[in-house]
Scaffold this motif. Structure first.
Motif: not given
Length: 104
Positions: A36-61
């Motif tokens: 993804x542009x601006x912030x890729x999905x790996x970076x976004x996942x890392x940021x999201x999990x810092x905000x909410x460690x219980x978040x459930x993320x499935x990556x697609x690529x």
């Protein structure tokens, strides 16, 4: 996804938008594109999990290289689905991510 029983509560154009949307909506599970542009999905996942460690993320690529997959899983993604995928495959992976914390 809606045909598979999921309610789609938002879509983001980039990683920054995805993190912001997560904070507003707090979905049960996130399907996050790696490229993804601006912030890729790996970076976004890392940021999201810092905000909410219980978040459930499935990556697609389209990226199937070992390094990308491992990085995503090490950052806390609950699954990884390669494109092109069927709605059934994505749905099964999202459902597995939802179930992964319920048994803990």
């Amino acid at each position: 996804l809606e045909r598979e029983g999921f309610e789609v509560v938002g879509e983001a154009e980039n990683g920054i938008e995805a993190v912001g949307m997560y904070c507003m909506v707090r979905p049960d599970v996130v399907a996050m594109d790696v490229l993804m542009p601006k912030m890729n999905g790996l970076e976004a996942t890392e940021a999201l999990l810092k905000i909410d460690p219980a978040a459930r993320v499935v990556l697609v690529s389209v990226r199937a290289d070992r390094e990308t997959v491992l990085q995503g899983i090490q950052q806390g993604a609950k699954g990884y689905v390669l494109k092109p995928y069927t709605s059934e495959r994505l749905s099964a992976t999202l459902q597995a991510a939802l179930s992964s914390d319920e048994s803990s």
